[in-house]
Design an enzyme around this catalytic site. Structure first.
Site, PDB file in Angstrom:
ATOM      1  CG  HIS A 124      -2.106  -0.903   1.040  1.00  0.00           C
ATOM      2  ND1 HIS A 124      -3.376  -0.574   1.432  1.00  0.00           N
ATOM      3  CD2 HIS A 124      -2.190  -2.119   0.476  1.00  0.00           C
ATOM      4  CE1 HIS A 124      -4.201  -1.562   1.123  1.00  0.00           C
ATOM      5  NE2 HIS A 124      -3.501  -2.513   0.553  1.00  0.00           N
ATOM      6  CE  LYS A 152       2.610   3.405  13.269  1.00  0.00           C
ATOM      7  NZ  LYS A 152       3.198   2.994  12.001  1.00  0.00           N
ATOM      8  N   PRO A 209      -5.482   0.639  18.555  1.00  0.00           N
ATOM      9  CG  PRO A 209      -7.325  -0.644  17.940  1.00  0.00           C
ATOM     10  CD  PRO A 209      -6.700   0.048  19.106  1.00  0.00           C
TER      11      PRO A 209
END
Ligand code: RFL
Ligand code: PHB
Length: 391
Positions: free
Chosen positions: A77, A298, A294
């Site tokens: 991505h 990480k 979240p």
């Protein structure tokens, strides 16, 4: 009573990503270790969790020679999207940083690590009950478990997640905790439907935060901010899809493909750090010593960066007899941990609706999102943190 005694160099507690990566990194360099895991292999392999990997994590898998399937099946991505009441703010992470993130489920990564442990002879004891740490301040620490089993070692690595016993072995007068608990959780679902968008999208909406993510081009992962009193049973698939589409807004919401959920669960959100990450012969890594909300993806990546520092420090100590690495481990790892805590907290505060948040707070969130939408510098900050800070 069944009694056994085993001697190794490093006793690792926990077969999550941190323990498994550390075990492989040490074993590849000829350091003996054993992993003690409370759950069954099936349980560990079935846990659905993280999905977005930083280069730190993919680099670690490459170092371990375990990135074959990850390179084939992982989705690269180059951007991430913030949505503000339906309008898109694309953040071009690769243009800003030259790096990308990889979408590959933690479930798959864990399976790869466990299969390789079996192939390579990295010992894992499944269903190790009542693991207890002993004599961490001496030169001959040991771990006991089950009905009279004992592992003698030089080093104990506590990789046993947020609920594990390891960090509590550090004397209370030495240990400090820092914590923020958020007044909401995330309701997540997994469904075998194509994702609604090519990039991971974080949506700020008046009804609460929503996240559109994926595991592959045919499997989607979505989350909704929910109150702490909400029950999974109150969320039929239909209700989830309706709410998700509302929060994603007409454009992305209109592209959502609905389907039967194959997993549905609620997770609370917290920021937490326990310092130090080392005491005498005990070293902590991953969720055993810090938790991030979240938002920002990480948690797993921090486990990988801790393990990168820790593996190098332990290898220097065992193979070269130098202690600078192990002596500096806690301070070095904590610097990256705190910066990552900052980013996860920032994104959480920016994107969620707080039950006690007033009109002023809402205007601040709107102003920040407007600033990000129109500032290349602000987008560069997000990109730099999202791909992961340099080690
Ligand atoms: P883990 O994975 O919790 O593994 C710890 C292991 O220790 C075992 N254990 C024990 N073993 C022996 N004796 C005991 N007494 C023990 N007590 C516990 C446990 O059974 C377990 O096998 O910690 P680790 O290795 O530090 O890895 C951390 C990550 O799992 C975690 O940070 C991430 O999943 C967080 N996370 C995400 N991280 C990301 O980097 N990207 C994401 O996209 C992302 N999304 C998420 C997430 C976590 C989530 N939940 C459910 C908490 C999404 C969600 C919903
Ligand atoms: C996920 O795909 O599970 C995911 C993605 C991004 C996050 C958290 C979780 O920030």
């Amino acid at each position: 009573m069944e009694i056994s005694r085993f001697k190794t160099q490093v006793a690792i507690i926990g077969a999550g990503p941190a323990g498994l990566m550390l075990g492989h990194a040490l074993m590849l360099e000829g350091i003996d270790c054993i992993i003690l895991e409370r759950q069954t292999r099936e349980h560990v392999e079935a846990r659905i969790r993280a999905g977005v990997l930083e280069q730190v994590t993919t680099d670690m898998m490459a170092r371990l020679g375990l990135n074959d399937r990850l390179s084939k099946e992982g989705l690269l991505h180059e951007a991430v999207v913030l949505l503000s009441e339906g309008s898109m703010i694309p953040v071009a992470i690769t243009r800003h940083t030259g790096k990308h993130v990889t979408v590959y489920g933690q479930t798959e990564l864990t399976k790869d690590l466990i299969a390789a442990a079996e192939d390579r002879g990295l010992p894992i004891v499944w269903e190790a009950k009542d693991v207890a740490l002993h004599d961490i301040e001496g030169t001959a620490p040991y771990v006991t478990y089950g009905a009279g089993h004992r592992v003698d070692c030089a080093i104990i690595a506590g990789c046993d997640g947020y609920h594990g016993p390891s960090r509590y072995a550090i004397p209370a007068k030495v240990r400090r905790e820092f914590e923020r608990v958020y007044p909401f959780g995330w309701l997540g679902i997994l469904a075998d439907v194509p994702p609604c968008h090519a990039e991971v999208a974080y949506a700020s909406h008046d009804r609460g935060f929503a996240l559109a993510s994926m595991r592959s081009m045919t499997r989607s992962r979505y989350y909704l901010q929910v109150g702490l009193d909400e029950q999974v049973e109150d969320w039929s698939d239909e209700r989830f899809w309706d709410e998700l589409c509302t929060r994603l807004g007409p454009k992305l919401g209109g592209q959502v493909t609905r389907g039967r959920s194959i997993e549905k669960s609620i997770a609370p959100l917290r920021s937490y750090v326990s310092e130090p990450m080392r005491h005498a012969r005990l070293f902590l890594a991953g969720d055993a010593t810090h938790i991030v909300p979240p938002t920002g993806a990480k948690g797993l990546n921090l486990a990988a960066s801790d393990v990168t520092y820790l593996a190098d420090a332990l290898l220097d100590w065992f193979k070269k007899g130098t202690s600078a690495g192990i002596d500096g481990y806690s301070a070095q790892a904590l610097r990256r941990v705190w910066k990552t805590e900052r980013f996860s907290w920032y994104l959480t505060e920016l994107m969620h609706r707080f039950p006690d948040g007033g009109a002023f707070d809402r205007r601040m969130q709107d102003a920040e999102l407007d600033y990000i939408a129109n500032s290349d510098a602000a987008q560069a900050m997000i990109a730099e943190n999202y791909v992961g800070l340099a080690l």
